[in-house]
Every structure is written in structure tokens, then in C-alpha cells.
Design an enzyme around this catalytic site. Structure first.
Site, PDB file in Angstrom:
ATOM      1  CB  SER A  80      -0.850  -0.022   1.279  1.00 29.61           C
ATOM      2  OG  SER A  80      -1.445   1.227   1.511  1.00 29.61           O
ATOM      3  CE1 TYR A 127      -3.926  -2.341   5.570  1.00 33.55           C
ATOM      4  CE2 TYR A 127      -3.389  -0.114   4.854  1.00 33.55           C
ATOM      5  CZ  TYR A 127      -3.707  -1.426   4.557  1.00 33.55           C
ATOM      6  OH  TYR A 127      -3.798  -1.822   3.236  1.00 33.55           O
ATOM      7  CE  LYS A 180      -1.637  -4.493   3.541  1.00 29.78           C
ATOM      8  NZ  LYS A 180      -1.918  -5.778   2.902  1.00 29.78           N
TER       9      LYS A 180
END
Ligand code: NAD
Ligand code: WQD
Length: 336
Positions: free
Chosen positions: A125, A149, A153
Site C-alpha cells: 500500500s 495498518y 504492510k
């Protein structure tokens, strides 16, 4: 023919990618625990492609199941979409995110290695870049995520870089997505958030069908031309095509890290205007304070993806809005 294991293939980006994979003649198996998706999508994929889909309902953290999946099928590649993706939730429940996204990926990679499957595409991402100062992100932009989050990643990216150093036979593509929107042109599959949507496009489509009263615009005092945040929205069909291009490119290049974006930023007001134009529906909105953790502006430099994958985004914001709207209008309650 060897198959591709698609984790998270019942989800938003996974389902669109699966349709393109099936249409290009690939054999696939989906492994998904349906924590953020519906079984109904499988039937839709079958209708759209005219092909039967092998679907396994299960969790990537379930080692016995993952092992059995690798034993029962002969895979040459894994496309790993499975993951939790809500930034706010990741801040509130960090262990849930580290467990699902990081521990789950480790189980998957261990079993993949055990089965001698050497090729992987991972859904990374733009969040891995954090807030680097510059607003146009190249793949060289420093990695410094600003939320849990994003850190999950980056951790998985780091694990994969280390794993490849130790196992040079591995072929790995890390695809850093910007802001996926849009839906399949048929209106049969699309984004189906459970509960109140976090993201701009699904919130806007729900306002348009009357499921939400009005759109909250998170701040009009950013240092941007109209004061609202600028993002690089990319059509999910372009994104899906990026995965097929990456599979092909991995034949020549064992280690790929690329941004998947359009390179063209649009503001929240641009998106409202484009959506109203595409749908003919007026979007009532209210400007409220900035959302915590939001950045003013960022977008992809997509040059490397063009060079390495031979891929570039084709679809503009009018098409993104028209397709999102068709999906929402035809499926006011998603897949249920
Ligand atoms: P999604 O939630 O629609 O799809 C993810 C799928 O993974 C869901 O079907 C969910 O049920 C499944 N899943 C989650 N945890 C699982 C587990 N432990 N075991 C098995 N299945 C599991 O999300 P999406 O938008 O399609 O995103 C796909 C991937 O791309 C995710 O990894 C996400 O982090 C990443 N990504 C998404 C965006 C975005 O804005 N949509 C942007 C950048 C990266
Ligand atoms: C876009 C713009 C908001 C909702 C998130 C994740 C990111 C990636 C993609 C996974 C911003 C504004 C939004 C609303 C608004 N996901 N907005 N009202 O925050 O850029 O990115 O999804 O990897 O990690 O952070 O996307 O769609 O939420 O917001 O005004 O109701 O719309 O402030 O400027 P974001 P978004």
C-alpha cells in the site's frame, strides 16, 4: 496447468483480479475467511466468467488448512490479498492487525516454501511511505508508515525482502496500491464494505442511494487548490490488470516493487463533481474538521510500473465514478 492460490480473492480487489485471471485462462483457487466479504461474490465471478471457481473458506492463520491446500493443489504462484485494511480499526486493535496481517502472512509464506512454490505477489500500500515530505511518491521515497495498518504492510514487505535474500529462487512482486475505486463494468461485482464505509467513494455511493444522509468532507483548509485532500484514485480494473502484468513481468524480473497509481491527484470536491456528473445524483455534503491521521496530498509516480510491468492505468475518474455508481445502484444491499 499449475494453479494460482489467491488469498483474499473474495474481497474487493481480489474478486476483480480473479475475474481477469479466469478470463485470461488461468486456473485459480481462492482462500478467504469471509471476514470482510460475502460468499455471494463467488457465484457472481462464476456468472461473469462462465467458469467454476474453487473456493476454500478458511483463514491464512490456520496452518493445517493452508498446508492441506498446498498439498491438494499444484500451485506455481500465490497472490496474497488477504488482510485487514481499516486504518482507524488498526489503531484501536493493533494486535488484531499484527496477528492477521503479519502472523497470517508468515504462516502462508512458511507453507508456501514448504510446498516449493516460488512466486508471490503481495498487496502492499502507499501507506508504507507515511508522511515523507514530498507528495509525489516514487519507490525510492523513504518508508515510514504513520499508522498500525501501514506498519503491518511494511513488516510484510521487510519479511519478503529478507526471505528472498535467503532464498534467491523466490520471485516476488510488491505492489503498492494508491486509492482503489470503481467496479466491474457489468455492475455485478464491486466494493461491499460492512457497516459504515471509511473511504470516500463507498461513502459517496451510499449517500447517493440514500443509505447515508450526507457526505462529511474532512477539512477544506488543506494547502491544496480547493482546500480538500488530494489523492491518486485508481480504477480497480486497472489495479487488477497490474497483477496480471506483474505475473508476466516476474518471468523476466525476480524482484519487483512498484507503485500502482495513475499519477494524477484529485481533490474531494473533484470527486464529488465527477460523481454527480456520472450519476446525475446530487451529493449533499458538510465540511467538518480534518480526520485524524489524514495527509493533505499524495500521489504515485507510476513511471517504474510502466517500465517494469509495461502497465499503466487507462481509466479516468469519470469512468471510476460511473462504474462505482452502477455497482451501488444495482446492488443497494451489496451481495445480500
Ligand atoms: P477486502 O477486505 O475487500 O479484501 C480482503 C479479503 O481478505 C477479504 O475478502 C477478507 O475476508 C479476506 N481476509 C482477511 N483476513 C483474512 C485471513 N486471515 N484469512 C483469509 N482471508 C482473510 O480488501 P481489498 O480492498 O480487496 O484489499 C485487498 C488487499 O489490498 C489487502 O491486503 C489490503 O490491505 C490491500 N490494499 C487495499 C487498499 C484499499 O484501499 N482497498 C489499498 C492498498 C492496499
Ligand atoms: C480519501 C480522501 C479524506 C471519507 C485509505 C487508507 C490507505 C489506503 C486507501 C489501504 C481524504 C476524504 C474520506 C469521507 C472525506 N488503504 N474523505 N470524507 O484515507 O486516502 O486512504 O484508503 O491500504 O491506507 O488510509 O482514503 O477514501 O478514506 O479518503 O472527506 O467520508 O477523502 O479526508 O482526503 P485515504 P479515503
Amino acid at each position: 496447468m499449475k494453479k494460482i492460490l489467491v488469498t483474499g480473492g473474495a474481497g474487493y480487489i481480489g474478486s476483480h483480479t480473479v475475474v481477469q485471471l479466469l478470463n485470461s485462462g488461468k486456473d485459480i483457487v481462492i482462500l478467504d475467511n469471509l471476514s470482510n466479504s460475502s460468499l455471494g461474490v463467488i457465484k457472481r465471478i462464476e456468472d461473469l466468467t462462465g467458469k467454476a471457481v474453487e473456493f476454500i473458506e478458511g483463514d491464512i492463520r490456520d496452518r493445517a488448512l493452508v498446508r492441506a491446500t498446498f498439498e491438494q493443489h499444484t500451485f506455481d504462484s500465490v497472490i496474497h490479498f488477504a488482510g485487514l485494511k481499516a486504518v482507524g480499526e488498526s489503531e484501536a486493535f493493533p494486535l488484531r492487525y499484527f496477528d492477521n496481517n503479519v502472523s497470517g502472512s508468515i504462516v502462508l509464506f512458511e507453507e508456501m516454501m514448504r510446498a516449493n512454490v516460488n512466486q508471490l505477489i503481495f498487496s502492499s500500500s502507499a501507506t508504507v511511505y507515511g508522511n515523507p515530505g514530498s507528495v509525489c511518491y516514487t519507490e525510492e521515497t523513504p518508508l515510514s508508515p504513520i499508522n498500525v495498518y501501514g506498519r503491518t504492510k511494511l513488516m510484510v514487505e521487510d519479511i519478503l525482502r529478507d526471505l528472498q535474500k535467503a532464498n534467491p529462487a523466490l520471485r516476488i512482486a510488491l505492489l503498492r496500491y494508491f486509492n482503489p475505486v470503481g467496479a466491474h463494468e457489468s455492475g455485478r461485482i464491486g466494493e461491499n464494505p460492512f457497516g459504515k464505509p471509511n473511504n470516500l467513494m463507498p461513502f459517496m455511493t451510499q449517500v447517493a442511494i440514500g443509505a447515508q444522509e450526507k457526505l462529511m468532507v474532512y477539512g477544506n483548509d488543506y494547502p491544496t487548490p480547493d482546500g480538500t485532500g488530494l489523492r491518486d484514485y485508481i480504477h480497480v480494473e486497472d489495479l487488477a490488470a497490474g497483477h496480471l502484468a506483474a505475473l508476466k513481468a516476474l518471468e523476466q524480473n525476480a524482484s519487483i516493487t512498484v507503485n500502482l497509481g495513475t499519477g494524477k491527484p484529485y481533490s474531494v470536491f473533484d470527486m464529488i463533481k465527477a460523481f454527480e456528473g456520472a450519476s446525475g445524483v446530487k451529493i449533499p455534503y458538510e465540511v467538518v474538521t480534518r480526520r485524524a491521521g489524514d495527509l493533505s496530498e499524495y500521489y504515485a509516480d507510476p513511471t517504474l510500473a510502466k517500465k517494469v510491468l509495461g502497465w499503466e492505468a487507462q481509466l479516468g475518474i469519470d469512468r471510476m465514478c460511473a462504474d462505482s455508481w452502477r455497482w451501488q445502484k444495482n446492488n443497494p444491499k451489496g451481495y445480500s
